[in-house]
Enzyme design. Structure first.
Site, PDB file in Angstrom:
ATOM      1  N   ARG A 159       0.845  -1.199   0.000  1.00  0.00           N
ATOM      2  CA  ARG A 159       0.000   0.000   0.000  1.00  0.00           C
ATOM      3  C   ARG A 159       0.874   1.241   0.000  1.00  0.00           C
ATOM      4  O   ARG A 159       1.853   1.326   0.749  1.00  0.00           O
ATOM      5  CB  ARG A 159      -0.937   0.007   1.216  1.00  0.00           C
ATOM      6  N   ARG A 162       2.189   1.009  10.213  1.00  0.00           N
ATOM      7  CA  ARG A 162       1.683   1.375   8.892  1.00  0.00           C
ATOM      8  C   ARG A 162       2.822   1.283   7.882  1.00  0.00           C
ATOM      9  O   ARG A 162       3.626   2.186   7.741  1.00  0.00           O
ATOM     10  CB  ARG A 162       1.090   2.794   8.928  1.00  0.00           C
ATOM     11  N   GLU A 220      -6.696  -1.224  15.228  1.00  0.00           N
ATOM     12  CA  GLU A 220      -7.268  -2.163  14.259  1.00  0.00           C
ATOM     13  C   GLU A 220      -6.275  -3.254  13.866  1.00  0.00           C
ATOM     14  O   GLU A 220      -5.119  -2.974  13.555  1.00  0.00           O
ATOM     15  CB  GLU A 220      -7.708  -1.402  13.003  1.00  0.00           C
ATOM     16  N   SER A 236     -10.446  -6.258   9.679  1.00  0.00           N
ATOM     17  CA  SER A 236     -11.730  -5.734   9.210  1.00  0.00           C
ATOM     18  C   SER A 236     -12.438  -6.855   8.476  1.00  0.00           C
ATOM     19  O   SER A 236     -11.858  -7.479   7.584  1.00  0.00           O
ATOM     20  CB  SER A 236     -11.542  -4.544   8.268  1.00  0.00           C
ATOM     21  N   ARG A 244       0.771  -6.681  12.543  1.00  0.00           N
ATOM     22  CA  ARG A 244       0.143  -6.084  13.725  1.00  0.00           C
ATOM     23  C   ARG A 244      -0.046  -7.119  14.829  1.00  0.00           C
ATOM     24  O   ARG A 244       0.000  -6.790  16.019  1.00  0.00           O
ATOM     25  CB  ARG A 244      -1.171  -5.416  13.346  1.00  0.00           C
TER      26      ARG A 244
END
Length: 441
Positions: free
Chosen positions: A279, A294, A366, A369, A408
């Site tokens: 990303r 991130r 988070e 999801s 994570r």
């Protein structure tokens, strides 16, 4: 993509529903395009009919000329010839206008389709209204955050003390937002991914699947990353071929059923993949630049389900529960959150986020999801199943979820299982993947 009938016939009502997601639909522009489309389409059909009628008339007239000439009716034959020439001129005129109308009609359809491809999914009825993450609704919590009797270190400090986590070397290799992992920490990272795959394939019934991490544009259009989110993607080109590095294995997994008609007996399809993800983090600014929170490159175990429409809500709950089980078996405190209308992803109609407790930040972050997309992606992909009750193809429903983000999860294990001397205890479920090691230091 939403049902085109909504955009075509209920434009104003659709605009009001999309406003809840923070999306502004230019209703006047859509209605003007649709009005022009209808007018040009009607004229195009009229011209096609006139051309066909005149062409048949020319055939009749030309066929009669020889007969009339043979019968000595020369005046009538000449009359037919004049009428045929006039009809040919009319057909030529129709052809020019028809070609122009067809070109314009294609332009308008393209503009309408471009608008349609940029419209997000509509939220389910039970999704709470809200502008951003502050409108999300917590569903429940699991586990009690650990109370430490020493100063808590974050994952960067824990990793750097032993040379396990090296951002400086990664920056020399690739730039910011990359990390080199070494030794037992790299092994722990691998163990987490293996544990997740074994759990989902063994206990949860997902078929382990290895997929490409480079895909074509059609795949990204199918799941909704293109055309709207191209700036978030890494792009590669070879000659005339332009391809993209996936931001999630959802893209590859879901597109397996693109342009397919699946027999009912094969549903539900449940697939799990461990993959690299890429990303650009466009728009993230300076957020979470420290450590592995991130990254441009990371790993994730992704879950995808392809189901009958009537089964999608139950499958959503089942998928979310599968992701929760990962965290519970790792002994990581987490909370489950129902995202509001303003915080959901583009293709989702309902999303549950799982947020894991990070002691260094004293907050939940988070880590997964899980979303149900209804027929939104299926319509873009033309992914269908054959309904045995009707015998006809119908759109499937698609779901996707992180089961879970490996990096994570590593951060959460490091911080929640840290010891006073900087060592990290290995969660019991991972020790078999670590050769029996109980503690890394």
């Amino acid at each position: 993509m939403l049902d085109p009938a909504l955009l075509r016939n209920q434009t104003a009502a659709l605009g009001e529903r999309l406003a809840a997601r923070g999306y502004v639909l230019d209703v006047a522009a859509v209605e003007a395009l649709e009005s022009e489309r209808k007018a040009i389409q009607a004229r195009t059909q009229e011209l096609q009919n006139l051309r066909n009628t005149r062409s048949k008339e020319i055939g009749v007239l030309m066929g009669g000329i020889a007969r009339l000439t043979a019968a000595g009716e020369l005046d009538q034959a000449e009359h037919n010839r004049a009428r045929a020439e006039q009809a040919k001129a009319e057909v030529a005129g129709f052809g020019d206008e028809l070609k122009a109308s067809e070109v314009r009609l294609e332009e308008i359809r393209g503009r309408i389709e471009a608008i349609a491809l940029g419209i997000p999914n509509l939220p389910a009825d039970d999704v709470p209204a809200g502008a951003d993450e502050h409108g999300n609704v917590e569903q429940h919590r699991w586990g009690t955050p650990r109370v430490f009797d020493f100063e808590v270190r974050d994952h960067v400090e824990l990793g750097a003390r032993h040379g396990w986590l090296d951002g400086d070397t990664a920056a020399r290799l690739s730039g910011a937002r990359f990390t080199v992992l070494r030794g037992q920490l790299a092994r722990l990272h691998r163990a987490l991914a293996q544990f997740m795959l074994d759990l989902h394939a063994g206990e949860h019934g997902y078929e382990e699947t290895n997929v490409p991490v480079i895909v074509n544009a059609e795949s990204l259009v199918g799941t909704g990353q293109l055309p709207k989110f191209e700036e978030d993607m890494f792009v590669t080109s070879l000659g005339e071929h332009r391809r993209y590095l996936i931001s999630t294995a959802e893209i590859s997994l879901t597109n397996i059923v693109r342009e397919q008609i699946i027999e009912a007996a094969r549903l539900p399809l449940r697939m799990a993949a461990h993959s690299l993800c890429f990303r650009s983090e466009a728009g993230s600014g300076g957020r979470d630049t420290r450590g592995m929170i991130r990254q441009h490159q990371f790993e994730k175990v992704e879950l995808v389900s392809i189901v009958r429409p009537e089964d999608s809500d139950a499958e959503h709950a089942r998928m979310t529960r599968a992701a929760e089980t990962v965290l519970e078996k790792l002994g990581l405190p987490y909370r489950k959150v129902l995202l509001c209308t303003g915080d959901m992803g583009f293709a989702a109609r309902r999303t549950y986020d799982l947020e894991v407790w990070l002691p260094s930040q004293q907050t939940y972050r988070e880590i997964s999801s899980c979303s149900t997309c209804g027929d939104f992606q299926a319509r873009r992909m033309q992914a269908r199943w054959r309904n045995p009750d009707t015998g006809k193809p119908e759109l499937v429903h698609t779901l996707n979820g992180s089961g879970v983000a490996v990096g994570r999860a590593l951060i959460a294990v490091m911080e929640n299982y840290q010891q006073a001397d900087g060592a990290i205890s290995v969660p019991e479920v991972l020790r078999g993947y670590m050769g029996g090691v109980e503690r890394i230091a």
